[in-house]
Design a protein around this motif. Sequence first.
Motif, PDB file in Angstrom:
ATOM      1  N   PHE A 172       0.527  -1.180   0.127  1.00 55.21           N
ATOM      2  CA  PHE A 172      -0.221  -0.047  -0.136  1.00 55.21           C
ATOM      3  C   PHE A 172       0.657   1.665  -0.035  1.00 55.21           C
ATOM      4  O   PHE A 172       0.499   2.641  -0.710  1.00 55.21           O
ATOM      5  CB  PHE A 172      -0.620   0.204   1.007  1.00 55.21           C
ATOM      6  N   THR A 173       2.047   0.726   0.581  1.00 54.42           N
ATOM      7  CA  THR A 173       3.020   2.641   1.361  1.00 54.42           C
ATOM      8  C   THR A 173       3.480   2.925  -0.467  1.00 54.42           C
ATOM      9  O   THR A 173       3.423   3.891  -1.215  1.00 54.42           O
ATOM     10  CB  THR A 173       4.162   1.783   1.296  1.00 54.42           C
ATOM     11  N   THR A 174       2.920   1.789  -1.465  1.00 53.77           N
ATOM     12  CA  THR A 174       4.454   2.252  -2.709  1.00 53.77           C
ATOM     13  C   THR A 174       2.452   2.521  -4.274  1.00 53.77           C
ATOM     14  O   THR A 174       3.174   3.484  -4.894  1.00 53.77           O
ATOM     15  CB  THR A 174       4.582   0.743  -3.097  1.00 53.77           C
ATOM     16  N   LEU A 175       1.388   2.329  -3.971  1.00 56.85           N
ATOM     17  CA  LEU A 175       0.392   2.290  -4.279  1.00 56.85           C
ATOM     18  C   LEU A 175       0.136   3.945  -4.048  1.00 56.85           C
ATOM     19  O   LEU A 175      -0.812   4.234  -4.784  1.00 56.85           O
ATOM     20  CB  LEU A 175      -1.050   1.271  -3.946  1.00 56.85           C
ATOM     21  N   SER A 176       0.119   4.334  -2.563  1.00 56.63           N
ATOM     22  CA  SER A 176      -0.284   5.667  -2.201  1.00 56.63           C
ATOM     23  C   SER A 176       0.364   6.127  -2.673  1.00 56.63           C
ATOM     24  O   SER A 176      -0.393   7.286  -2.991  1.00 56.63           O
ATOM     25  CB  SER A 176      -0.433   5.483  -0.411  1.00 56.63           C
ATOM     26  N   GLU A 177       2.123   5.839  -3.131  1.00 50.96           N
ATOM     27  CA  GLU A 177       3.199   7.310  -3.583  1.00 50.96           C
ATOM     28  C   GLU A 177       2.507   7.786  -5.386  1.00 50.96           C
ATOM     29  O   GLU A 177       2.801   8.671  -5.862  1.00 50.96           O
ATOM     30  CB  GLU A 177       4.369   6.889  -3.066  1.00 50.96           C
ATOM     31  N   ALA A 178       1.655   6.456  -5.546  1.00 55.81           N
ATOM     32  CA  ALA A 178       1.862   6.536  -6.536  1.00 55.81           C
ATOM     33  C   ALA A 178      -0.162   7.868  -7.474  1.00 55.81           C
ATOM     34  O   ALA A 178       0.340   7.899  -8.563  1.00 55.81           O
ATOM     35  CB  ALA A 178       1.134   4.767  -7.591  1.00 55.81           C
ATOM     36  N   ILE A 179      -0.648   6.746  -6.505  1.00 54.83           N
ATOM     37  CA  ILE A 179      -2.291   8.027  -7.039  1.00 54.83           C
ATOM     38  C   ILE A 179      -2.212   9.101  -6.127  1.00 54.83           C
ATOM     39  O   ILE A 179      -2.698   9.675  -6.812  1.00 54.83           O
ATOM     40  CB  ILE A 179      -3.257   6.723  -6.175  1.00 54.83           C
TER      41      ILE A 179
END
Length: 341
Positions: A172-179
């Motif tokens: 989720f950390t990586t995902l949150s950076e992208a969105i």
Amino acid sequence: MAESGARLLVVEDNKVNRLLLARSVEQLGHRVGTAENGRIALDMLREDRWDLVLLDVEMPEMDGFQVMEHMLADRRLRDIPVIVTSALEGLQDAVRCIELGADDYLRKPVNAVLLKARIGSSLEKKRLRDELRLTLRRFATPEVEQHLDESGFALGGRHVHGAVMFTDIRGFTTLSEAIGPQECIELLNAWYALMFDAIGAHGGVVNTMAGDGLMAIFGAPLPLQEPSLCAVRAALDMQEMVKLLNDERSAQGKPPLKIGIGIATGEMIAGYAGTHQRASYTCIGDTVNLAARLEAHTKAIDKGIAVDGATWAAVRERIPMESCGVFTFKGKTVATEVYAA
């Protein structure tokens, strides 16, 4: 005025007194219903919503004392304010009314000025209680609210047998950076709504949310039959909901979500932790720690759901699971056989 338009039930066996009291209440701007005895009054209270009861004590079939006893025993009725109207002069009767939950006590014939003041005061107290209950519902589950209502608040805990679940979104950390933050919040709210629904449908209580993760309890604060089975069924529903959510995300060109779920069953201490100013309902113990370790271990075994031996033993006749081996988790001295679905 705060109390304008309230619904009041006048309970009085004497027809003249009933009509006159109802008229006095209507002149204060309230809506009024009437009942000629306690039995009829209880039926009306259970069938509709009322803000206050003006209750006579001496009545046939069921007197005012009996009405208050029934109201006190009924969670749906115990918070409705009661003002007793009575011709009885003994202090003992007034004391008994207060002990049974009456908010006030007026002698007959009822003085109009006092009536207005006592109705206003009782309705204001009800308004404050309703606001407090609404605030509680925003920050506590219905089960915790019911537990507080029945048992009251006290720091400390009690031994319970139940199942604990931990879950979070993988990467989720990586995902949150992208969105970005706005879409991140919207995604979390959607995910929480789905997870809460699946957990609640099987009797679980979400008691902790942290970022993209949550902890749920099955078997506390209210007891639950077969908590392990309920937890595993909730986990399977959670996976299915994420699959449906991913179908939507795929159609929008968005990356899929993947979750991990860990479940452990056993004894734990459940209760309120914190201070008298700020506290939360939670569970502590080895079972809780193990469930957290199992959730993290789903990454290592590449499975969506990991459970301990106690959970597997409780569900193996109804839900197929596979053994993934025996592991010794960080901070634990006893090895755990892990099963997955």
